[in-house]
Design an enzyme around this catalytic site. Structure first.
Site, PDB file in Angstrom:
ATOM      1  N   GLY A 220      -3.323  -1.548  -7.339  1.00  0.00           N
ATOM      2  CA  GLY A 220      -2.256  -2.327  -7.230  1.00  0.00           C
ATOM      3  C   GLY A 220      -2.665  -3.533  -8.426  1.00  0.00           C
ATOM      4  O   GLY A 220      -3.640  -4.126  -8.703  1.00  0.00           O
ATOM      5  N   LYS A 221      -1.644  -3.969  -9.267  1.00  0.00           N
ATOM      6  CA  LYS A 221      -1.848  -5.107 -10.262  1.00  0.00           C
ATOM      7  C   LYS A 221      -2.111  -6.782  -9.450  1.00  0.00           C
ATOM      8  O   LYS A 221      -2.342  -7.353 -10.275  1.00  0.00           O
ATOM      9  CB  LYS A 221      -0.556  -5.196 -11.016  1.00  0.00           C
TER      10      LYS A 221
ATOM     11  N   HIS B  70       0.914  -1.265  -0.014  1.00  0.00           N
ATOM     12  CA  HIS B  70       0.048   0.142  -0.096  1.00  0.00           C
ATOM     13  C   HIS B  70       0.963   1.259  -0.024  1.00  0.00           C
ATOM     14  O   HIS B  70       0.625   2.414  -0.599  1.00  0.00           O
ATOM     15  CB  HIS B  70      -1.071  -0.019   1.267  1.00  0.00           C
TER      16      HIS B  70
ATOM     17  N   ARG C 141      -4.307 -10.414   3.758  1.00  0.00           N
ATOM     18  CA  ARG C 141      -4.584 -11.825   4.165  1.00  0.00           C
ATOM     19  C   ARG C 141      -3.557 -12.718   4.529  1.00  0.00           C
ATOM     20  O   ARG C 141      -3.501 -13.868   5.147  1.00  0.00           O
ATOM     21  CB  ARG C 141      -5.828 -12.322   3.210  1.00  0.00           C
TER      22      ARG C 141
ATOM     23  N   LEU D 173       2.614  -9.485  -1.481  1.00  0.00           N
ATOM     24  CA  LEU D 173       2.035  -8.897  -0.176  1.00  0.00           C
ATOM     25  C   LEU D 173       0.592  -8.656  -0.191  1.00  0.00           C
ATOM     26  O   LEU D 173      -0.150  -8.299  -1.147  1.00  0.00           O
ATOM     27  CB  LEU D 173       2.794  -7.428   0.326  1.00  0.00           C
ATOM     28  N   SER D 174       0.049  -9.053   1.057  1.00  0.00           N
ATOM     29  CA  SER D 174      -1.187  -8.940   1.167  1.00  0.00           C
ATOM     30  C   SER D 174      -1.780  -8.958   2.573  1.00  0.00           C
ATOM     31  O   SER D 174      -1.345  -9.632   3.210  1.00  0.00           O
ATOM     32  CB  SER D 174      -2.123 -10.319   0.386  1.00  0.00           C
TER      33      SER D 174
ATOM     34  N   ASP E 137      -4.346  -7.134  -7.653  1.00  0.00           N
ATOM     35  CA  ASP E 137      -5.793  -7.440  -7.767  1.00  0.00           C
ATOM     36  C   ASP E 137      -6.070  -7.111  -9.360  1.00  0.00           C
ATOM     37  O   ASP E 137      -6.603  -6.066  -9.713  1.00  0.00           O
ATOM     38  CB  ASP E 137      -6.681  -6.662  -6.910  1.00  0.00           C
TER      39      ASP E 137
END
Ligand code: PAF
Length: 283
Positions: free
Chosen positions: A149-150, A34, A189, A186-187, A152
């Protein structure tokens, strides 16, 4: 200094003198990915705005809306350090003061496949909230920019199509996926993963990379070989204890089955234990 806006009215007041806001929508629980989006957004506008809003509309009843990590203090500290000017963090009653019965439906050809097939209604929830966030941030502005972001990938395409078809004066920028040292995307979740699951999680990206290589090697007769290659990639993950939803190679511009010569993207989603991960690579 970071300014906090809790309502659409407060946000618009803070943005009154901005001619080109640069906007990064998020659901909070911010990580380096982010922050990279914020840094990419900063030089593109005259005021950098991030939103933090966990959007109920894009979660299915059995999904993790209630447990989605909410880390307000840490998020604000990171936004401030990254040089973000305004954080828009509306309460649910501010963004949805009445039930949101008017919704934006993504084109089914794009929104009902892949993520949309396994998470029905997901892109309606995303498109609706993003339209509302856009109208909160950009109302009255001749131009603006929004960075997604790519990671998603399909979401980025759905938003691009929405912006084009509604003729919104917003430039949509797709930012490269930020990865951990071992290559895991990176996520938020990822925080759900146990230590052993975290070590295993990289296998999704590895399987996608391998599928991408196989697809490029079969490029001359891709349509013929693709179903078997995709099935093999899914079976490889299943044997390691994953539950894959899809691992697939698509053409980039509309995520449909590729024809020879199309620029390609390989995309996947799979559950490891109770955590569903997604990733993709342009190949
Ligand atoms: O990508 C996300 O975090 C969300 O889908 C978004 C774009 C903030 C909409 O809720």
């Amino acid at each position: 200094m970071l300014t906090i806006a809790r309502s659409i009215a407060q946000l618009r007041q803070h943005l009154a003198t901005s001619q080109r806001p640069a906007f990064v929508p998020t659901m909070g629980n911010l990580h380096a990915g982010h922050i990279q989006l914020i840094q990419q957004a900063r030089p593109l506008g005259d005021c950098t705005v991030a939103s933090i809003f966990v959007n109920r509309l894009q979660f299915l009843p059995h999904e993790d809306f209630d447990s989605y990590p909410r880390t307000w203090e840490a998020d604000c500290a990171q936004l401030e350090a990254a040089g973000c000017d305004v954080v828009f963090a509306p309460r649910e009653t501010d963004l949805y003061p009445q039930p949101q019965t008017v919704k934006v439906q993504a084109d089914p050809a794009l929104g009902d496949i892949l993520e949309g097939e396994f998470r029905p209604g997901f892109f309606t929830g995303v498109s609706t909230v993003v339209m509302k966030l856009f109208s909160s941030v950009f109302a009255g502005k001749a131009q603006g920019v929004a960075v997604f972001g790519k990671k998603d990938y399909q979401q980025l395409m759905v938003i691009r199509q929405m912006v084009t078809q509604f003729a919104l004066p917003i430039e949509v920028i797709g930012a490269d996926t930020c990865r951990a040292e071992d290559g895991l995307a990176l996520s938020s979740r990822n925080g759900y993963l146990s230590e052993s699951e975290r070590a295993e999680a990289l296998q999704l990206s590895l399987a996608l990379r391998a599928l991408g290589c196989d697809a490029l090697a079969a490029a001359d007769a891709l349509a013929q070989h693709l179903p078997a290659l995709e099935a093999m990639a899914m079976q490889g993950l299943r044997l390691r204890g994953w539950q894959p939803d899809y691992l697939t190679v698509r053409r980039r511009h509309d995520l449909q089955t590729p024809q020879a010569g199309d620029p390609l993207v390989v995309l996947g989603a799979a559950k490891l234990g109770t955590t569903r991960l997604i990733d993709n690579f342009e190949i």
